[in-house]
Scaffold this active site. Sequence first.
Site, PDB file in Angstrom:
ATOM      1  N   GLY A 151       6.899  27.308 -91.039  1.00 40.12           N
ATOM      2  CA  GLY A 151       7.146  28.133 -89.928  1.00 40.12           C
ATOM      3  C   GLY A 151       8.394  28.390 -89.224  1.00 40.12           C
ATOM      4  O   GLY A 151       8.387  29.230 -88.342  1.00 40.12           O
ATOM      5  N   GLU A 163      -3.827   9.150 -65.376  1.00 39.89           N
ATOM      6  CA  GLU A 163      -2.682  10.180 -65.542  1.00 39.89           C
ATOM      7  C   GLU A 163      -1.831  10.230 -64.430  1.00 39.89           C
ATOM      8  O   GLU A 163      -0.500  10.465 -64.474  1.00 39.89           O
ATOM      9  CB  GLU A 163      -3.336  11.865 -65.631  1.00 39.89           C
ATOM     10  CG  GLU A 163      -4.466  12.052 -66.680  1.00 39.89           C
ATOM     11  CD  GLU A 163      -3.611  12.184 -68.115  1.00 39.89           C
ATOM     12  OE1 GLU A 163      -2.296  12.218 -68.173  1.00 39.89           O
ATOM     13  OE2 GLU A 163      -4.236  12.318 -69.102  1.00 39.89           O
ATOM     14  N   PRO A 209      10.951  22.723 -92.208  1.00 39.08           N
ATOM     15  CA  PRO A 209       9.819  22.457 -91.722  1.00 39.08           C
ATOM     16  C   PRO A 209       8.886  23.801 -91.997  1.00 39.08           C
ATOM     17  O   PRO A 209       9.575  25.076 -91.832  1.00 39.08           O
ATOM     18  CB  PRO A 209       9.439  22.096 -90.149  1.00 39.08           C
ATOM     19  CG  PRO A 209      10.874  21.422 -90.104  1.00 39.08           C
ATOM     20  CD  PRO A 209      11.823  22.531 -90.918  1.00 39.08           C
ATOM     21  N   GLY A 249      11.061  30.075 -90.660  1.00 38.64           N
ATOM     22  CA  GLY A 249      11.603  31.419 -90.998  1.00 38.64           C
ATOM     23  C   GLY A 249      12.370  31.418 -92.200  1.00 38.64           C
ATOM     24  O   GLY A 249      13.355  32.190 -92.519  1.00 38.64           O
TER      25      GLY A 249
END
Length: 641
Positions: free
Chosen positions: A234, A455, A232, A236
Site C-alpha cells: 500500500g 483506561e 510494505p 505506492g
Amino acid sequence: MSDNKKNAPKFSFNSFWLYIPIIIILLGLSFFNSGNLGSRNITKNEFTKILQANDIKEIVVENNNVAQIFLKSEALKKEEHKKLADSPFYRQGSPLYTYNFGDLQNFENEINKEKEEKNLDFDKVNVERTSMMDTIISFLPFILLIVIWLFFMRRMSGAAGGGGAGGQIFNIGKSKAKLFDENTKVKTTFKNVAGLEGAKEEVQEIVDFLKSPEKYTKLGGKIPKGALLVGPPGTGKTLLAKAVAGEAGVPFFSLSGSDFVEMFVGVGASRVRDLFKQAQQKSPSIIFIDEIDAIGRARGKNSMTGGNDERENTLNQLLTEMDGFGTDTNVIVLAATNRADVLDKALMRAGRFDRQIYVDLPDLHERREIFEVHIKPLKLAANADLEFLAQQTPGFSGADIANLCNEAALIAARNGKEAIEHQDFLDAVDRIVGGLEKKNKVITPKEKKVIAFHEAGHATVSWMLEHAAPLVKVTIVPRGQSLGAAWYLPEERKIVQTEQMLDEMCATMGGRAAEKLIFNKISTGALSDLEKVTKQARAMVTVYGLNDKVGNVTYYDSSGNDAFVKPYSEATAQKIDEEISEIIENQYKRAINILDQNKDKLTELADLLLEKEVIFKDDLIKIFGDRPFGKEEKPQITTEE
C-alpha cells in the site's frame, strides 16, 4: 436512456453458434430428401391385393428387407390410393407404400409366381442404401469427442494466454502483458504521486535514461537494466512504476508475476521470451512486473514438486533475458514486491536489478501531501484540518489514507451531511483501526468500572512519564473485539533509546496496575498489553542488546534462516527468560507507584470517563495540569482487549 444503453451488455459473437444452423440444415436436408416421407407401411394382405390388381409399376427392394412400392399413374387415381397420393408429404415419383417382407428369398418366389400366373408387368430392383442420418449417427461418438476437445482447448487457451487470433491454443505461450502505448497512454505522472520524494528522485534518472540515453552513453555509461521497488503493502510501488511510464512517454508493458505461472510445462519461459521480444520491438520501453516474488523466489529450496520446477524454469528464462547480450535495446525492467527477503540472489545482483528502491511508509509531511491528493474529489467542510489528520495517522500507508478518506465520505453521506466534516474523518479512523462500534454489546456496571479504571491508568501513567506517549482521546465504548480504545501521541523516532522503551512499557502496564491498585484484583482485559510489553522486552534482550546481563549480543537473523535453529544454549535461554520477566515486573511496580502517588486524580479521571464514555486531552489538563514535557505530538491508536 443513454445511461441504460451504456450499461447494457455488449453483444459478443461466439464461433460455436455457427454449428447450430449447420446442424439444422443437415437435419432438414435429411428430412426432405427422404423418399419414404409420404409413404405408408402396408401388411401382407394389402400387398397381395395391390399386386393382384396389377397396380404396381416397380418394386425396389432396399437393403434386402424393405420393399418400396411404386404405383402406376392410373392406379394413383383409384379411390383407395388417391387419399394418400394427395397428401402434401407425398412427392411425384416416390414410393407410395413400403412393405417389410421378412425373408428375401420367399418374397421373390412369391412375386415371381404371381407375375407368371397373372401376367403382371412390374419391374423389380434390388438396391443398397444408407441415409445421411445413419451416417451421422455412426460417426456421432467421434464428432462428440472432437467437439469436446475443441471446447476444452478454447477454454484453456482463453484462460492461459490469450490474446491474438481469438485466443487459440497456439497462443498459450504468448505474453499476457497489458501494453500502454501511444494509443492507450499512461496518464499517471509524478504529480499524482504524493510523498516518496527519495524514491521519485531515484526513478527520475530512469526517466532521463529513456528520454535521452545518449547523455549517459557518450561518457561510457550503460543504461541500467532494472530497478526493484521494495516496501510494505500500500505504499505506492505500482503507482510509482506507472508514473515512470507516464513521465517517460514510452510503451509500458504491465503484468503480474503470477501471469507467468501455468500448468503447462514450458509456458512460463515461453511467455518471458515473448514479453522481452515485444519490448525490444517497441524499445525504448518499460516492463513492469508486479509481485515478482511469485516467480522470483529462491531456487532449490522446495524441489519436491513439478510445479516448482516449472517456476524455476520461468525464473531461469527471466534471468537469461535480463542478462542478455545486447546493451542497446533500451528496455528497462521495473519490478515491485513486499517480500524482497525471499527473492533469488541471482535476480538481485547488479546487472539485472541494478537498483533497489525502498518505498517506506510515509512520514508526517508525506501523509499531509497524500491527504491533499485524495481529498481533491471530496466536498469538505471548512473545519476539516488536514494537518491534524496527518498527525493522527502514524503508520498509515497511502492505501490506508485513501481508504480513510473514502470511509469519511461514506460516514458523512450516511448521516445526511452536505459536506465532510472533521469529525467524520475522526470517526473513520475509529472505524478502520478499532472496528465497528458494538452498540448492542451488553457490559455490566462492574465490568464498565474496571474498563474505565484500566483506561484511566494508561492515561495517567503516560501523562506522567517523559518518554511515554501522552493521551489524546480515550473511550470505553466497545469497538470490534476491544472493550476500550485509547489514542496516544508517540514520537516518530528513527532510533529508540532504552529509557524510551522502558517508559512505553510502563505506560502499557498502567492499565493492569490501576486494576490492582483500585480493586486489588486483575483481569483478562490486559491481554493485548501483556503481548505488547512481552514483545518489547524480548526485543530489548535478544534483538537490540539493551540488557546488561545478556550483553551486547543479538540473536536476530535478518536473512530469516533461523526459523528452526535456536542460536543460544539452554543456560542463555533461561537467563533471557529471567531478564524478560524482570524488566516487565519492574515496569509494573513502577506503574503502581506512579498511580499510587496520583490515586485521587486517577479516580477523578475514571469517574469522568464513566460519566462521558469519551474524554479528550483537555479533560486531562483540567485534572493533572499541563504536561511538564513540551514535545511535538503525533497521534496513534491502541486498543484494549
